[in-house]
Design an enzyme around this catalytic site. Structure first.
Site, mmCIF file in Angstrom:
data_model
loop_
_atom_site.group_PDB
_atom_site.id
_atom_site.type_symbol
_atom_site.label_atom_id
_atom_site.label_comp_id
_atom_site.label_asym_id
_atom_site.label_seq_id
_atom_site.Cartn_x
_atom_site.Cartn_y
_atom_site.Cartn_z
ATOM 1 N N GLU A 1 0.839 -1.192 0.000
ATOM 2 C CA GLU A 1 0.000 0.000 0.000
ATOM 3 C C GLU A 1 0.880 1.250 0.000
ATOM 4 O O GLU A 1 1.716 1.422 0.895
ATOM 5 C CB GLU A 1 -0.888 0.048 1.246
ATOM 6 C CG GLU A 1 -1.874 -1.086 1.355
ATOM 7 C CD GLU A 1 -2.701 -0.999 2.638
ATOM 8 O OE1 GLU A 1 -3.878 -1.369 2.585
ATOM 9 O OE2 GLU A 1 -2.153 -0.573 3.687
ATOM 10 N N CYS A 2 0.713 2.119 -0.978
ATOM 11 C CA CYS A 2 1.334 3.441 -1.021
ATOM 12 C C CYS A 2 2.857 3.357 -0.877
ATOM 13 O O CYS A 2 3.551 3.077 -1.856
ATOM 14 C CB CYS A 2 0.720 4.345 0.032
ATOM 15 S SG CYS A 2 0.978 6.109 -0.276
#
Length: 446
Positions: free
Chosen positions: A323-324
């Site tokens: 994630e990210c």
């Protein structure tokens, strides 16, 4: 009291707007109550990752997010009750202005959470440059929505004794505190928000100031007036671990929702925390790489052996969810103002830091196809906030289609490569999402 009800003293710290002093007051109140020997359970309205690190540091209990848009109202109540077990009092820090919610609505606002939890509210007002006019503002906030119950107001950034007397002469709402301007309460920030807990000392000093400047006994009394809450769940227990999921946790990867961990454990996972900056990749059945600040630690991430170990494990089929910051780390390279650094190289694309944010807001998406990790049509919600962009190869496949949110590009997120999926969305796990992740780890284990 009926068996399905529970009494939890609680107070929510709301603000007139962002920057009015909510965090200072909320963390100060947490510190003051803790110093009195009370067990304080902290919470944060909204999707923020940073403020909860300060809450956790001050209270010694993990702060939890309360976000009706991502969680739903029932889960807000469930999470609040479950997290507050064993606490004497709960303190909730609001988000933005009291009534600011999703896309100009009241959904997921501080007021929304206050109503869901029947929680008395304290309004923080920045009174610098104001005297009598502050009461017109307070009157507007306290009458705008009669379903919000107000315990009182705390004036922040006050001036002289004369300033206090001018404001006090026209009060209509009970004052619970007057906090003067103090330079030591200034908190450093960086591109994604405040500095993390442990990186500065401003908020650590706020407890003594709130104790000095606020009427803590009245605040405790107001919190104790909150009515019982009705339990909306039965079994919140965690299962014995069937698989081991590695979780990157250090200064580079530190943005996770606490409920995601609880749901993974409930689905049957043991979580093995490690640092991609200093540790070897542990022997695990799947890997979870959350968000954070890989750009600030790019040299250490490039140098450590876990980068090659993760690439080798991914090539061998290890399920990985990024994630990210995890997406940035899994890409081929990261370009910053300091230079270019090698990434893990699993995701076919190159990341680049920009000088302003590239996406900010809630995400609403579904799994677009029958891909590893997550079944087709699995829906999810989450949040995105990043200063980087990814330059993906043209033939990349995307696992997520977003109804709301930007993703990597044009509403597409979650690049898939083998058993790896990585995107910009910070997903707030549903039970089904966590179960699907654990199921993939079980499949890999066998």
């Amino acid at each position: 009291m009926p068996q399905n009800e529970i009494k939890i003293p609680r107070i929510i710290i709301a603000g007139t707007h962002s920057g009015c002093g909510k965090t200072t007051v909320a963390t100060g109140l947490m510190g003051a109550l803790s110093a009195r020997g009370l067990t304080v359970q902290p919470f944060k309205v909204g999707p923020d990752f940073i403020d909860p690190t300060h809450h956790t540091s001050i209270c010694g209990r993990g702060s939890r997010n309360l976000d009706p848009y991502m969680m739903g109202k029932d889960e807000v109540v469930n999470t609040f009750i479950q997290a507050s077990e064993g606490a004497d009092i709960a303190v909730i820090e609001g988000v933005m202005g009291l009534h600011d919610g999703v896309e100009g609505t009241g959904e997921s606002s501080t007021a929304d959470v206050a109503q869901i939890l029947s929680c008395p509210t304290i309004l923080v007002c920045d009174v610098k440059g104001m005297s009598r006019s502050v009461h017109a503002m307070i009157l507007g906030y306290t009458t705008y929505d009669p379903k919000v119950t107000f315990a009182g107001v705390i004036y922040n950034r006050g001036g002289s004794d004369h300033h206090r007397e001018m404001i006090g002469s026209a009060e209509r709402v009970q004052s619970l505190g007057w906090i003067p301007r103090r330079d030591e309460l200034q908190v450093k920030s960086r591109h994604l928000g405040l500095a993390m807990a442990g990186e500065e000392e401003g908020l650590q000093k706020s407890g003594a100031i709130v104790e000095e400047c606020c009427t803590i006994d009245r605040i405790i009394q107001a919190a104790s007036s909150a009515p019982p809450l009705q339990k909306r769940y039965e079994d919140m227990s965690e299962r014995e671990g069937q698989v081991q999921i590695g979780v990157a946790m250090d200064a580079a990867f530190c943005f996770y929702y606490a409920e995601n961990f609880r749901k993974l454990r409930r689905a049957g996972a043991d979580l093995i925390f490690f640092s991609p900056m200093t540790d070897h990749l542990p022997d695990v059945d799947a890997l979870y790489l959350g968000g954070g600040y890989p750009e600030l630690h790019a040299a250490a991430l490039e140098k450590n052996s876990s980068r090659q170990e993760i690439r080798k494990a991914a090539d061998a089929g290890l399920p990985i969810f990024g994630e990210c910051g995890g997406l940035v780390y899994l890409s081929r390279s990261l370009r910053t103002v300091e230079g270019s650094y090698a990434g893990v190289g699993v995701i076919p694309g190159d990341a680049e830091m920009k000088n302003r944010f590239q996406a900010l807001g809630y995400v609403d998406g579904t799994v677009a196809g029958d891909y590893p990790l997550f079944p087709q049509d699995l829906s999810f919600r989450g949040h995105e906030f990043h200063y980087s962009i990814l330059h993906p190869d043209n033939d990349c496949r995307y696992a997520f289609t977003l109804k709301r949110g930007k993703g990597i590009m044009d509403g597409k997120d979650g690049i898939i490569e083998g058993n790896t999926i990585a995107g910009y969305t910070h997903v707030y796990f549903t039970e089904r999402f966590a179960e699907a992740f654990v199921a993939m780890a079980e499949k890999n284990k066998t």
